[in-house]
Write an enzyme that holds these catalytic residues in place. Structure first.
Site, PDB file in Angstrom:
ATOM      1  N   GLY A   1       0.810  -1.211   0.000  1.00 47.98           N
ATOM      2  CA  GLY A   1       0.000   0.000   0.000  1.00 47.98           C
ATOM      3  C   GLY A   1       0.839   1.254   0.000  1.00 47.98           C
ATOM      4  O   GLY A   1       1.932   1.314  -0.572  1.00 47.98           O
ATOM      5  N   GLY A   2       0.348   2.276   0.680  1.00 50.03           N
ATOM      6  CA  GLY A   2       1.036   3.560   0.723  1.00 50.03           C
ATOM      7  C   GLY A   2       2.426   3.482   1.311  1.00 50.03           C
ATOM      8  O   GLY A   2       3.286   4.314   1.004  1.00 50.03           O
TER       9      GLY A   2
ATOM     10  N   GLY B   1      21.015  11.794 -32.026  1.00 48.32           N
ATOM     11  CA  GLY B   1      20.590  12.422 -30.780  1.00 48.32           C
ATOM     12  C   GLY B   1      21.108  11.722 -29.555  1.00 48.32           C
ATOM     13  O   GLY B   1      21.332  12.349 -28.511  1.00 48.32           O
ATOM     14  N   ALA B   2      21.358  10.409 -29.651  1.00 48.81           N
ATOM     15  CA  ALA B   2      21.877   9.669 -28.504  1.00 48.81           C
ATOM     16  C   ALA B   2      23.274  10.162 -28.125  1.00 48.81           C
ATOM     17  O   ALA B   2      23.630  10.199 -26.949  1.00 48.81           O
ATOM     18  CB  ALA B   2      21.905   8.175 -28.813  1.00 48.81           C
TER      19      ALA B   2
END
Length: 527
Positions: free
Chosen positions: A182-183, A417-418
């Site tokens: 959970g949280g 771009g890499a």
């Protein structure tokens, strides 16, 4: 008749109170019962105090609020008010340096968090930030204490707020040694590093029962959120080990590579490995043919002190390597493409992995060494629809935002771009070097020739021969080893065997680097 000399000496009120205190403190240290301890050991798990003893230097632990107990809230809790309230908090040392710690005690309320339990954690977190020392959480708890209702949930909110405030200020390490559901799983996710132990630790937001009731899917606890799942598939876990002893020993090693806080440098160690050692093996490790794979891990081993490094997220996004190591005794962060996996391309997961690592290094004054052999971003509909643009931008943002010393070395390919994203000179790298095998270009020669000369190739009587000739010409003109150096995009082309010496000299010069970012509240990085 008893004489005065025969009477036992009177016990002073102070001594009686001290004796009572010793009894109470002994009860607090012992925990609920021997049976509960045996049950913990039967699961292959240690107790909270046994874990703290393994983590910290012997005899260094000082406990905070050992006598804290919850306020009686009904629902059967009135008669169950054990000391510590299910969490042991305090400080000690690791390799002689202060470290703060809290450890859930699963034997008490299943380690579930209540009001008093949370207040103890809040206090130790505040103390860690005030002292400027790392915080280690040893997690083994069943989530919020249901009997205390919203008070328990508010306690988690206070932990999350402090995790966020401490982020980039002190190192925060979460060690998962039991369930975390959970949280409660969000606190480890907010910290710098997550360690897990196979078979005994799990993390998930919704458990197997809830998933089955909602979706009909049947899944076990480990298959849903075990150490291997989070180390290989989700990327939630940075390190996974077979037992608690090995896990906590590695936590100690990681702490030896980190500074106490963001105002200090990582601790240096006297090097046994000569700074000017030539790395002759590198001449044979990396093939000249850019299409042939090799193991980047062996390159890193050859360069760093004594061949030792600690890889982060070793089993997730394996097409990129992120590691902490030492060069001439000083800690560095290494980011390197891994040609053995997907040819070392950047994809969504590799971009996220490297971006987080770069941010961590920058936050804690750890210089960055980037080893490039990247053919580009992974093409595909799944990558585009999955958001490779924004995920790739995370890595670009992290590098551009980093103010620590940054050195990049192009080993072979650095395309498109890499190449720019992987800490190129144009994005602010302090120094960039290349091996004679480097190919820095918009794309590979064959792809470039097919685009630029497509009409000439299509019109030729022998397209293959014309294509081969044009590819050769393109390489000779625009992709030779000195092209980038001639234009100032690379500071020098170096002998691979000199890589270690060049890096150690460069880092020594950059050790006093100081760079300021524009004044702002904070940036807005890609989501």
């Amino acid at each position: 008749m008893t004489t005065a000399q025969e009477r036992p000496p009177a016990v002073s009120p102070q001594r009686r109170l001290v004796a009572e205190l010793r009894t109470v403190r002994r009860q607090a240290r012992q925990g609920p019962s021997e049976k509960a301890t045996e049950a913990q050991h039967a699961k292959g798990k240690l107790t909270a105090r046994e874990r703290i003893d393994l983590l910290l230097d012997e005899g260094s632990f000082t406990e905070v609020e050992p006598l804290r107990r919850h306020r009686a809230v009904g629902f059967g809790m009135e008669t169950r008010r054990p000391y510590t309230d299910g969490v042991v908090t305090g400080w000690g040392t690791v390799h002689g340096r202060p470290v703060f710690v809290y450890a859930h005690d699963f034997r008490l309320f299943g380690g579930a968090l209540g009001e008093a339990h949370a207040a103890k954690i809040h206090k130790i977190m505040d103390m860690a930030v005030a002292a400027g020392a790392p915080l280690v959480s040893l997690n083994d708890g069943a989530g919020a204490r249901i009997q205390e209702g919203v008070l328990a949930l508010a306690g988690y909110g206070g932990i999350f707020q402090r995790n966020t405030r401490a982020s980039g200020v002190i190192p925060q390490i979460s060690v998962m040694l039991g369930p975390c559901a959970g949280g409660a799983a969000y606190s480890p996710a907010l910290t710098d590093f997550v360690f897990m132990v196979r078979e005994t630790s799990q993390m998930f937001i919704t458990g197997p029962d809830v998933i089955q009731s909602v979706t009909g899917e049947k899944v076990g606890h480990n298959a849903l959120g075990g150490a291997d799942v989070h180390a290989e598939t989700s990327g939630v876990c940075h390190f996974a080990y077979d037992d608690e002893h090995a896990c906590l020993e590695e936590v100690r090693y990681l702490l030896s590579l980190l500074p106490q806080n963001n105002r200090e440098h990582p601790p240096a160690a006297p090097p046994d490995d000569p700074a000017d050692r030539r790395c002759e093996a590198l001449l044979d490790l990396v093939p000249v043919d850019g299409n042939r794979p090799y193991d980047m891990a062996r390159v890193i081993e050859e360069i760093v002190d004594d061949g030792e490094y600690m890889e982060v997220h070793e089993r997730w996004a394996r097409n990129i390597v992120c590691a902490l190591a030492r060069l001439d005794g000083r800690v560095v962060g290494v980011v390197a493409n891994q040609p053995q996996v997907l040819a070392g391309v950047l994809d969504i997961e590799a971009s996220e992995k490297a971006a987080r690592f770069v941010q961590m290094c920058d936050a804690f004054n750890i210089p960055l060494v980037t080893l490039l052999d990247v053919p580009g971003f992974l093409p595909g509909v799944d990558q585009e629809h999955g958001g490779i643009i924004r995920h790739g931008a995370k890595l670009l943002y992290a590098y551009c935002n980093a103010t620590v010393p940054r050195i990049s070395v192009v080993l072979r390919k650095a395309y498109g771009g890499a190449y720019i994203v992987m800490d190129s000179q144009s994005t602010g790298a302090d120094l960039t070097y290349a091996w004679p095998t480097n190919e820095i270009a918009v794309m590979g020669a064959e792809g470039a020739a097919n685009v630029i000369f497509r009409r000439e190739i299509a019109a030729a009587d022998d397209p293959d021969a014309v294509r081969a000739r044009l590819v050769k010409e393109y390489k000779a003109e625009l992709m030779h080893p000195y092209y980038a150096a001639e234009r100032g995009l690379v500071d020098d082309v170096i002998d691979p065997a000199d890589t270690r010496e060049v890096l150690t000299r460069s880092l020594a010069m950059l050790h006093t680097k100081h760079a300021d970012l524009p004044e702002r509240k904070h940036g807005n990085p890609p989501a």
